[in-house]
Design a protein around this motif. Structure first.
Motif, PDB file in Angstrom:
ATOM      1  N   ARG A  72     -64.382 -12.244  -4.209  1.00  0.00           N
ATOM      2  CA  ARG A  72     -64.918 -10.992  -3.723  1.00  0.00           C
ATOM      3  C   ARG A  72     -66.358 -10.495  -4.686  1.00  0.00           C
ATOM      4  N   ARG A  73     -66.186 -11.167  -5.775  1.00  0.00           N
ATOM      5  CA  ARG A  73     -67.339 -10.759  -6.494  1.00  0.00           C
ATOM      6  C   ARG A  73     -68.388 -11.817  -7.006  1.00  0.00           C
ATOM      7  N   LYS A  74     -68.033 -13.158  -6.482  1.00  0.00           N
ATOM      8  CA  LYS A  74     -68.964 -14.035  -6.509  1.00  0.00           C
ATOM      9  C   LYS A  74     -70.400 -13.892  -6.208  1.00  0.00           C
ATOM     10  N   ARG A  75     -71.415 -14.275  -6.844  1.00  0.00           N
ATOM     11  CA  ARG A  75     -72.815 -13.934  -6.631  1.00  0.00           C
ATOM     12  C   ARG A  75     -73.264 -15.087  -5.427  1.00  0.00           C
ATOM     13  N   PRO A  76     -74.131 -14.735  -4.517  1.00  0.00           N
ATOM     14  CA  PRO A  76     -74.607 -15.672  -3.514  1.00  0.00           C
ATOM     15  C   PRO A  76     -75.343 -16.902  -4.160  1.00  0.00           C
ATOM     16  N   VAL A  77     -75.002 -17.843  -3.295  1.00  0.00           N
ATOM     17  CA  VAL A  77     -75.718 -19.335  -4.147  1.00  0.00           C
ATOM     18  C   VAL A  77     -76.953 -19.582  -3.362  1.00  0.00           C
ATOM     19  N   GLY A  78     -77.716 -20.605  -3.844  1.00  0.00           N
ATOM     20  CA  GLY A  78     -78.907 -21.215  -2.987  1.00  0.00           C
ATOM     21  C   GLY A  78     -78.726 -21.627  -1.874  1.00  0.00           C
ATOM     22  N   MET A  79     -79.928 -22.118  -1.209  1.00  0.00           N
ATOM     23  CA  MET A  79     -79.786 -22.903   0.223  1.00  0.00           C
ATOM     24  C   MET A  79     -79.815 -24.430   0.067  1.00  0.00           C
ATOM     25  N   SER A  80     -79.920 -24.708  -1.148  1.00  0.00           N
ATOM     26  CA  SER A  80     -80.277 -26.385  -1.170  1.00  0.00           C
ATOM     27  C   SER A  80     -78.835 -26.781  -1.924  1.00  0.00           C
ATOM     28  N   ALA A 100     -69.576 -28.902  -4.857  1.00  0.00           N
ATOM     29  CA  ALA A 100     -71.259 -28.840  -4.524  1.00  0.00           C
ATOM     30  C   ALA A 100     -71.779 -27.845  -5.288  1.00  0.00           C
ATOM     31  N   VAL A 101     -72.782 -28.050  -5.900  1.00  0.00           N
ATOM     32  CA  VAL A 101     -73.800 -27.014  -6.634  1.00  0.00           C
ATOM     33  C   VAL A 101     -75.180 -26.691  -5.999  1.00  0.00           C
ATOM     34  N   ASP A 102     -75.821 -25.608  -6.158  1.00  0.00           N
ATOM     35  CA  ASP A 102     -77.040 -25.480  -5.730  1.00  0.00           C
ATOM     36  C   ASP A 102     -78.140 -26.173  -6.616  1.00  0.00           C
ATOM     37  N   LYS A 103     -79.442 -25.875  -6.452  1.00  0.00           N
ATOM     38  CA  LYS A 103     -80.372 -26.484  -7.326  1.00  0.00           C
ATOM     39  C   LYS A 103     -80.631 -25.951  -8.734  1.00  0.00           C
ATOM     40  N   ASP A 104     -79.885 -24.695  -8.920  1.00  0.00           N
ATOM     41  CA  ASP A 104     -79.656 -24.301 -10.018  1.00  0.00           C
ATOM     42  C   ASP A 104     -78.541 -24.594 -10.860  1.00  0.00           C
ATOM     43  N   SER A 133     -72.289 -19.176   3.638  1.00  0.00           N
ATOM     44  CA  SER A 133     -73.340 -19.352   4.445  1.00  0.00           C
ATOM     45  C   SER A 133     -73.738 -20.588   4.767  1.00  0.00           C
ATOM     46  N   VAL A 134     -74.604 -21.022   5.739  1.00  0.00           N
ATOM     47  CA  VAL A 134     -75.168 -22.037   5.985  1.00  0.00           C
ATOM     48  C   VAL A 134     -76.475 -22.650   5.023  1.00  0.00           C
ATOM     49  N   PRO A 135     -76.413 -23.595   4.507  1.00  0.00           N
ATOM     50  CA  PRO A 135     -77.401 -24.122   3.699  1.00  0.00           C
ATOM     51  C   PRO A 135     -78.576 -24.718   4.569  1.00  0.00           C
ATOM     52  N   GLU A 136     -79.808 -24.841   3.916  1.00  0.00           N
ATOM     53  CA  GLU A 136     -80.886 -25.223   4.652  1.00  0.00           C
ATOM     54  C   GLU A 136     -80.987 -26.797   4.343  1.00  0.00           C
ATOM     55  N   THR A 137     -80.421 -27.336   3.274  1.00  0.00           N
ATOM     56  CA  THR A 137     -80.579 -28.796   3.125  1.00  0.00           C
ATOM     57  C   THR A 137     -79.373 -28.962   2.246  1.00  0.00           C
ATOM     58  N   VAL A 138     -78.887 -30.300   2.575  1.00  0.00           N
ATOM     59  CA  VAL A 138     -77.445 -30.677   1.569  1.00  0.00           C
ATOM     60  C   VAL A 138     -77.919 -32.280   1.307  1.00  0.00           C
ATOM     61  N   THR A 139     -77.833 -32.370  -0.080  1.00  0.00           N
ATOM     62  CA  THR A 139     -77.998 -33.744  -0.617  1.00  0.00           C
ATOM     63  C   THR A 139     -76.753 -34.183  -0.762  1.00  0.00           C
ATOM     64  N   GLU A 158     -77.005 -25.344  16.478  1.00  0.00           N
ATOM     65  CA  GLU A 158     -78.460 -25.036  17.216  1.00  0.00           C
ATOM     66  C   GLU A 158     -79.527 -25.619  16.037  1.00  0.00           C
ATOM     67  N   ALA A 159     -79.500 -24.920  14.915  1.00  0.00           N
ATOM     68  CA  ALA A 159     -80.337 -25.258  13.844  1.00  0.00           C
ATOM     69  C   ALA A 159     -79.719 -26.383  12.954  1.00  0.00           C
ATOM     70  N   PRO A 160     -80.083 -27.687  12.760  1.00  0.00           N
ATOM     71  CA  PRO A 160     -79.264 -28.529  12.090  1.00  0.00           C
ATOM     72  C   PRO A 160     -79.616 -28.533  10.551  1.00  0.00           C
ATOM     73  N   ILE A 161     -78.519 -28.691   9.462  1.00  0.00           N
ATOM     74  CA  ILE A 161     -78.894 -28.969   8.312  1.00  0.00           C
ATOM     75  C   ILE A 161     -79.547 -29.929   8.026  1.00  0.00           C
ATOM     76  N   LYS A 162     -80.633 -29.804   7.053  1.00  0.00           N
ATOM     77  CA  LYS A 162     -81.351 -31.161   6.707  1.00  0.00           C
ATOM     78  C   LYS A 162     -80.335 -31.805   5.774  1.00  0.00           C
ATOM     79  N   ILE A 163     -80.403 -33.185   6.059  1.00  0.00           N
ATOM     80  CA  ILE A 163     -79.476 -33.981   5.224  1.00  0.00           C
ATOM     81  C   ILE A 163     -80.600 -34.849   4.347  1.00  0.00           C
ATOM     82  N   ARG A 164     -80.157 -34.953   2.855  1.00  0.00           N
ATOM     83  CA  ARG A 164     -80.782 -35.844   2.178  1.00  0.00           C
ATOM     84  C   ARG A 164     -79.786 -36.809   1.534  1.00  0.00           C
TER      85      ARG A 164
END
Length: 233
Positions: A72-80, A100-104, A133-139, A158-164
């Motif tokens: 409930r108190r976790k900060r939002p994470v990045g989209m990559s 998984a971790v974000d770019k930071d 929430s939905v990421p923009e990119t998943v490596t 409808e909007a796919p997640i970019k896969i690397r």
């Protein structure tokens, strides 16, 4: 005196020790590479007689409540995101901790699964997306199972997640695994899958707190220990 979380109060009714002793033992267990025997000895040095099995019982009962409070108190994470899985020994067999971790370097989410396959990876992605929430990119690395899982997730969007797929770009999450493995090593494997899930969640919570991922009141800078203790409120 601050009011305790009602769920914490219900758990404490069955644990007949002072709250500060219980919380200290549970925090030390998930924060540092200590065995239950170490904790028993450390408390004895402080004049507190507590059996190592009692400390384990405290952790199993209290950590699920603290995990809910932390989420409930976790900060939002990045989209990559950088996603990978690591091995965890349960009942003498290898199980798989998806993370998984974000770019930071902030932790997205985690999930322990019995198998390493498309179904397990897809369940991880669904859980992580629901929580963050939905990421923009998943490596990911070159794992075919992880790729198939992401493609299955994308098939319903409808909007796919970019896969690397890149081993080099995934070094960040592989390095982050080490903090978790370092803590689990003294445990010498988990006795049951349920215990592994609960204790790994506690370790992940403390790891995220140390990385500054818990929301705190504006203008305050509590220590990692104080943030952990605040989860009971």
């Amino acid at each position: 005196m601050k009011t305790l979380n009602p769920a914490v109060t219900r758990v404490l009714k069955r644990l007949h020790y002072p709250l500060d002793v219980i919380l200290t033992c549970v925090r030390w267990y998930v924060a540092y590479p200590l065995s239950l025997r170490h904790l028993e000895d450390m408390m004895a040095e402080r004049g507190v007689s507590v059996d190592h099995s009692t400390v384990h019982r405290w952790a199993i009962k209290l950590l699920p409540v603290l995990e809910k409070a932390f989420r409930r108190r976790k900060r939002p994470v990045g989209m990559s995101w950088r996603m990978d899985e690591t091995y965890i020994r349960v009942k003498g067999e290898w199980r798989y901790l998806y993370r998984a971790v974000d770019k930071d370097g902030h932790t997205i989410d985690f999930l322990l699964r019995a198998h390493r396959d498309k179904t397990a990876a897809q369940r991880y992605f669904e859980k992580s997306i629901a929580q963050n929430s939905v990421p923009e990119t998943v490596t990911i690395d070159k794992s075919g199972a992880n790729l198939a899982a992401l493609e299955a997730v994308n098939a319903e969007r409808e909007a796919p997640i970019k896969i690397r797929q890149s081993k080099y770009l995934n070094n960040l999450v592989e390095q982050d695994h080490r903090a978790i493995k370092r803590r689990t090593r003294p445990m010498l494997g988990f006795k049951t899958f349920r215990c592994a899930q609960v204790l790994l969640a506690g370790i992940e919570i403390m790891h995220m707190i140390r990385k500054g991922q818990m929301k705190c009141p504006r203008g305050t800078h509590p220590s990692a220990a104080d943030q952990f203790y605040d989860l009971i409120i």
